[in-house]
Design a protein around this motif. Structure first.
Motif, PDB file in Angstrom:
ATOM      1  N   ASP A 194     -56.376  46.705  96.572  1.00 56.98           N
ATOM      2  CA  ASP A 194     -55.775  46.552  97.927  1.00 56.98           C
ATOM      3  C   ASP A 194     -56.349  45.161  98.486  1.00 56.98           C
ATOM      4  OD1 ASP A 194     -55.573  46.152 100.545  1.00 56.98           O
ATOM      5  OD2 ASP A 194     -56.388  48.085 101.047  1.00 56.98           O
ATOM      6  N   CYS A 195     -55.925  44.365  98.076  1.00 63.14           N
ATOM      7  CA  CYS A 195     -55.652  42.677  98.374  1.00 63.14           C
ATOM      8  C   CYS A 195     -54.533  42.261  99.586  1.00 63.14           C
ATOM      9  CB  CYS A 195     -55.843  41.893  97.119  1.00 63.14           C
ATOM     10  SG  CYS A 195     -55.037  41.950  96.468  1.00 63.14           S
ATOM     11  N   THR A 196     -53.514  43.273  99.665  1.00 65.01           N
ATOM     12  CA  THR A 196     -53.317  42.374 101.050  1.00 65.01           C
ATOM     13  C   THR A 196     -52.327  43.387 101.796  1.00 65.01           C
ATOM     14  OG1 THR A 196     -51.414  44.144  99.395  1.00 65.01           O
ATOM     15  CG2 THR A 196     -51.778  41.015  99.477  1.00 65.01           C
ATOM     16  N   GLY A 197     -53.762  44.932 102.366  1.00 64.88           N
ATOM     17  CA  GLY A 197     -53.407  45.390 103.531  1.00 64.88           C
ATOM     18  C   GLY A 197     -52.881  46.792 102.989  1.00 64.88           C
ATOM     19  N   ARG A 198     -52.712  47.110 101.723  1.00 64.49           N
ATOM     20  CA  ARG A 198     -52.006  48.267 101.431  1.00 64.49           C
ATOM     21  C   ARG A 198     -52.561  48.323  99.887  1.00 64.49           C
ATOM     22  NH1 ARG A 198     -47.930  44.878 100.205  1.00 64.49           N
ATOM     23  NH2 ARG A 198     -46.527  45.333  98.088  1.00 64.49           N
ATOM     24  N   GLU A 199     -52.926  49.333  99.116  1.00 73.13           N
ATOM     25  CA  GLU A 199     -53.210  49.879  98.430  1.00 73.13           C
ATOM     26  C   GLU A 199     -51.762  49.696  97.039  1.00 73.13           C
ATOM     27  OE1 GLU A 199     -55.568  53.348  97.906  1.00 73.13           O
ATOM     28  OE2 GLU A 199     -56.816  52.416  98.439  1.00 73.13           O
ATOM     29  N   GLU A 200     -52.776  49.108  95.688  1.00 71.55           N
ATOM     30  CA  GLU A 200     -51.185  49.075  94.983  1.00 71.55           C
ATOM     31  C   GLU A 200     -51.631  49.572  93.356  1.00 71.55           C
ATOM     32  OE1 GLU A 200     -48.313  45.853  95.052  1.00 71.55           O
ATOM     33  OE2 GLU A 200     -50.236  44.739  96.381  1.00 71.55           O
ATOM     34  N   ALA A 201     -50.947  50.254  93.066  1.00 68.84           N
ATOM     35  CA  ALA A 201     -51.257  50.828  91.685  1.00 68.84           C
ATOM     36  C   ALA A 201     -51.961  49.314  90.707  1.00 68.84           C
ATOM     37  CB  ALA A 201     -50.627  51.474  90.632  1.00 68.84           C
ATOM     38  N   TYR A 202     -53.578  49.217  89.706  1.00 66.67           N
ATOM     39  CA  TYR A 202     -53.495  48.133  89.527  1.00 66.67           C
ATOM     40  C   TYR A 202     -53.756  48.434  87.815  1.00 66.67           C
ATOM     41  CZ  TYR A 202     -56.997  44.308  88.853  1.00 66.67           C
ATOM     42  OH  TYR A 202     -57.891  43.242  88.139  1.00 66.67           O
ATOM     43  N   THR A 203     -53.539  47.634  87.174  1.00 65.57           N
ATOM     44  CA  THR A 203     -53.991  47.619  85.694  1.00 65.57           C
ATOM     45  C   THR A 203     -54.405  46.226  85.152  1.00 65.57           C
ATOM     46  OG1 THR A 203     -51.613  47.783  84.292  1.00 65.57           O
ATOM     47  CG2 THR A 203     -52.960  49.901  84.969  1.00 65.57           C
ATOM     48  N   TRP A 204     -55.495  46.604  84.336  1.00 68.22           N
ATOM     49  CA  TRP A 204     -56.314  44.821  84.003  1.00 68.22           C
ATOM     50  C   TRP A 204     -56.119  45.331  82.576  1.00 68.22           C
ATOM     51  CZ3 TRP A 204     -61.325  44.348  82.266  1.00 68.22           C
ATOM     52  CH2 TRP A 204     -62.108  45.045  82.071  1.00 68.22           C
ATOM     53  N   TRP A 205     -56.779  43.895  81.613  1.00 63.02           N
ATOM     54  CA  TRP A 205     -56.855  44.455  79.991  1.00 63.02           C
ATOM     55  C   TRP A 205     -57.490  42.790  79.852  1.00 63.02           C
ATOM     56  CZ3 TRP A 205     -51.991  44.454  82.329  1.00 63.02           C
ATOM     57  CH2 TRP A 205     -50.712  43.450  81.756  1.00 63.02           C
ATOM     58  N   ARG A 206     -58.059  41.976  78.551  1.00 60.90           N
ATOM     59  CA  ARG A 206     -58.600  41.603  78.778  1.00 60.90           C
ATOM     60  C   ARG A 206     -57.302  41.106  77.375  1.00 60.90           C
ATOM     61  NH1 ARG A 206     -63.181  44.635  77.841  1.00 60.90           N
ATOM     62  NH2 ARG A 206     -65.102  44.076  79.999  1.00 60.90           N
ATOM     63  N   GLY A 207     -57.263  39.275  76.959  1.00 65.55           N
ATOM     64  CA  GLY A 207     -56.395  39.496  76.307  1.00 65.55           C
ATOM     65  C   GLY A 207     -57.281  39.007  75.539  1.00 65.55           C
ATOM     66  N   ALA A 208     -56.058  38.154  73.869  1.00 68.12           N
ATOM     67  CA  ALA A 208     -56.596  38.876  72.650  1.00 68.12           C
ATOM     68  C   ALA A 208     -58.103  37.435  72.340  1.00 68.12           C
ATOM     69  CB  ALA A 208     -55.994  38.124  71.600  1.00 68.12           C
ATOM     70  N   GLN A 209     -58.121  36.611  73.767  1.00 69.48           N
ATOM     71  CA  GLN A 209     -58.931  35.601  73.555  1.00 69.48           C
ATOM     72  C   GLN A 209     -59.893  35.569  74.324  1.00 69.48           C
ATOM     73  OE1 GLN A 209     -57.386  32.073  71.532  1.00 69.48           O
ATOM     74  NE2 GLN A 209     -57.872  32.814  68.810  1.00 69.48           N
ATOM     75  N   ALA A 210     -60.969  35.997  75.182  1.00 69.40           N
ATOM     76  CA  ALA A 210     -62.018  35.473  76.026  1.00 69.40           C
ATOM     77  C   ALA A 210     -61.351  33.295  76.405  1.00 69.40           C
ATOM     78  CB  ALA A 210     -63.069  35.206  76.147  1.00 69.40           C
ATOM     79  N   PRO A 211     -61.485  33.169  78.008  1.00 68.61           N
ATOM     80  CA  PRO A 211     -61.403  34.329  78.572  1.00 68.61           C
ATOM     81  C   PRO A 211     -60.120  34.693  79.451  1.00 68.61           C
ATOM     82  CG  PRO A 211     -60.996  32.053  79.154  1.00 68.61           C
ATOM     83  CD  PRO A 211     -60.753  32.200  78.473  1.00 68.61           C
TER      84      PRO A 211
END
Length: 669
Positions: free
Chosen positions: A532-549
């Protein structure tokens, strides 16, 4: 051809010259100061010689030490680069006396063109058009004032021995002339050891167009077409392009032939640049730079020629590689100068360590015998981890692009700037992007006042992708704190795992640029994550890329990828063609530093106090000049932010001060 040359310079031009030497099989010798012991140009050369302390006056401007280094290493010739001693006739004469070839023009040509006033007289005799002005020897202040008054305002004061925008002032009114003259003379004396000035009628909305010329020792002379250098700040170039847009063939030919005539008038040898000021189709001689220019890469990109190779061959006595009829233009090239400076603070130079430096995918200088071109080229004299110091020019890199048309080159430049990642000192990258996407630049509506005229648009607040950038910042923070991606097993990390319940945490951020507080709520229940960064909850997924960062995130229906460089608690996010920095407000965070309270006046950058204009007890009005500082050979006057009385002056003339140092106390009232 020479077997070994010494490069009497530093930074990107020293690296650039060394690259051509490597390609031609010529050994190169670097010189370096205390501040440059581990610099990139030292590593780029075959040998290196220490020549003194950090200040240029004690190292790169010490003629005897450079000559001694050349003798000690057996260098047959010296390439001066640009700046420093490149247009110093005493240096050229010292090389000649030592039996070392100076890779530049004869001493007489440097002397003739080194004085703007003398050069104007020579050009007048050669029938090269001149801007109306006073170029006389009499430097009496009252006489100069009368000449300016008779000429009519605005007028331009210029250091006769100057260059690079130093020792230059535009004077709008007669009553401002005396103060501007005094400041101009001080800066000229400091930068060039000569306080003589000339006065010219200041043309409104002029273009700055220059012509690259080359001449050999056998009487050959050619012009390698033109460049537009109109986009400037503080009279210093920011963007350059070749060929200059909007010139018809007749004007282009006439300007090129006038430039060659100017070179022949002083029996010129080597690379030089004849600068013209233009209004409409009319052009006027401004000055001649008797060296290679910072913007020479755009000429190389449109001609496929290595101008440093031409310099070496001409200096070795060879004829020019090509005649005028053999020279051709292919496509269009743009150069952006990436500086460590803060555009929002009047382009004041910025110092500090380059904690993170990633330039767009391109190549460092490469022009082979077949005229190979890269669509993106990087000329740089620094590496990640290097420090931008107050001792030298704050350039980080030159970003050069080439395209079949100007529109193609513009598109490449926009994309290349979006790929620049720099963390450390302030830079002008974002400002450059605004410039190349601005309507006047896109439509080639160019003149030297473009930045000032479109100031409001160029410095307007920008809408940035805060939501997407915050999603990536949270991904990097969760990853750093031991979190896992939605697809990972919770047993791989227990940081966000709770027995029989979900996990929820609120991240407090501060937008570093706007100082705005931001709150983001992250939730995880099993594999399900929300943000929630706009006042409403939203589905969120994240991942690391092949190379940092590298990181990726999906928030709601938005998919975004980018890179996040973490510097302590500051997360620098590079995504969607922009850069945004967030400071994570962890439990150890404290209130913002209130050091710069009312009544304090602080140094806008590291430098030296050269004039204190008030004393304790002085009553001042808003804008009254208080202290004059010098940094990187430029003067900066610090004025009163409000009316009041000076209660204490903390520094005197000659004192060195750090960035942010309190200079004096002012009691409002």
């Amino acid at each position: 051809m020479f077997n070994k040359i010494l490069i009497a310079n530093r930074g990107e031009i020293a690296c650039r010259v060394a690259a051509t030497c490597r390609r031609l099989g010529v050994k190169s010798v670097a010189v370096y100061s205390d501040a440059d012991a581990n610099a990139k140009h030292v590593a780029a050369c075959d040998e290196a010689v220490h020549i003194g302390e950090a200040s240029a006056q004690q190292s790169y401007l010490r003629i005897e030490r450079i000559i001694a280094a050349a003798r000690a290493t057996g260098a047959q010739a010296i390439h001066p680069g640009y700046g420093f001693l490149s247009e110093n006739e005493d240096f050229a004469r010292a090389c000649e006396a030592a039996g070392i070839v100076f890779i530049g023009p004869p001493v007489e040509a440097i002397a003739a063109m080194g004085s703007k006033a003398a050069a104007k007289a020579l050009m007048h005799a050669a029938a090269v058009p001149l801007v109306p002005g006073y170029h006389g020897d009499d430097q009496d202040a009252a006489l100069l004032q009368r000449e300016a008054d008779a000429m009519g305002y605005p007028v331009l004061l210029k250091a006769s021995a100057g260059g690079g925008g130093k020792g230059m002032r535009v004077v709008e009114r007669s009553e401002d002339f005396a103060a501007a003259l005094a400041s101009c003379k001080r800066e000229a004396a400091s930068s060039f050891g000569n306080d003589r000035v000339l006065i010219e009628k200041y043309l409104t909305r002029p273009r700055h167009v220059e012509v690259q010329v080359f001449a050999d020792k056998l009487g050959g002379a050619v012009y390698l077409f033109d460049r537009d250098c109109s986009v400037q700040r503080r009279h210093q170039k920011v963007l350059e392009e070749a060929p200059a847009p909007g010139l018809n063939d007749d004007v282009r030919r006439a300007m090129g032939e006038a430039a060659v005539a100017a070179a022949r008038a002083v029996q010129y040898v080597g690379a030089g640049t004849v600068e013209f000021i233009m209004t409409g189709a009319d052009f006027y001689f401004m000055e001649m730079n008797t060296r290679l220019q910072v913007e020479h890469p755009v000429t190389e990109m449109i001609t496929g020629l290595d101008l440093v190779e031409w310099q070496l061959r001409v200096a070795a006595g060879e004829p020019l590689p090509l005649e005028q009829a053999q020279l051709q233009v292919s496509g269009h090239a743009l150069e952006a100068r990436i500086y460590a400076e803060n555009p929002a603070r009047g382009f004041l130079p910025s110092t500090g360590t380059l904690k993170h430096l990633r330039m767009p995918q391109g190549v460092e200088f490469r022009l082979g015998d077949a005229g190979q071109r890269a669509s993106v080229r990087i000329d740089s004299g620094v590496r990640e981890g290097d420090t931008i110091t107050p001792f030298y020019d704050p350039m980080i890199a030159k970003l050069i692009v080439h395209g079949a048309t100007r529109a193609d080159a513009l598109a490449r430049m926009r994309r290349a700037l979006e790929e620049c990642e720099i963390v450390g000192p302030h830079t002008n990258v974002e400002f450059l992007h605004r410039l190349v996407t601005s309507e006047p630049f896109v439509h080639a509506d160019l003149d030297t006042g473009l930045i000032e005229r479109h100031h409001d648009a160029l410095f307007a607040a920008q809408n940035k992708p805060l939501r997407e950038a915050l999603a990536l910042a949270c991904a990097a923070l969760i990853g750093r704190e031991g979190g896992v991606a939605a697809s990972a097993s919770p047993w791989q990390s227990l940081a966000h795992w709770r027995l029989n319940s979900g996990f929820k945490q609120t991240f407090a951020w501060r937008d570093v640029e706007s100082d705005a507080a931001l709150s983001v709520a992250f939730s995880q229940d099993g594999a399900a994550q929300t943000l929630d960064c706009t006042g409403r909850e939203e589905a969120y997924t994240w991942w690391r890329g092949a190379q940092a960062p590298e990181y990726g995130a999906t928030i709601g229906d938005t998919h975004v990828t980018g890179r996040v460089f973490i510097d302590g608690d500051v997360f620098h996010v590079f995504c969607l063609g922009t850069a945004i920095a967030f400071e994570w407000q962890n439990l150890l965070a404290h209130a913002a530093d209130a050091e710069h309270g009312e009544g304090r006046l602080t140094a806008p950058m590291p430098g030296k106090v050269i004039a204190v204009l008030v004393e304790p007890g002085t009553v001042v009005e808003k804008g009254t000049p208080l202290i004059v500082m010098e940094a990187m050979k430029m003067e900066h006057t610090i004025g009163a932010p409000a009316a009041g009385k000076v209660t204490e002056v903390l520094y005197g003339v000659g004192d060195q001060v750090a960035d942010g140092a309190q200079l004096l106390m002012l009691e409002a009232g």
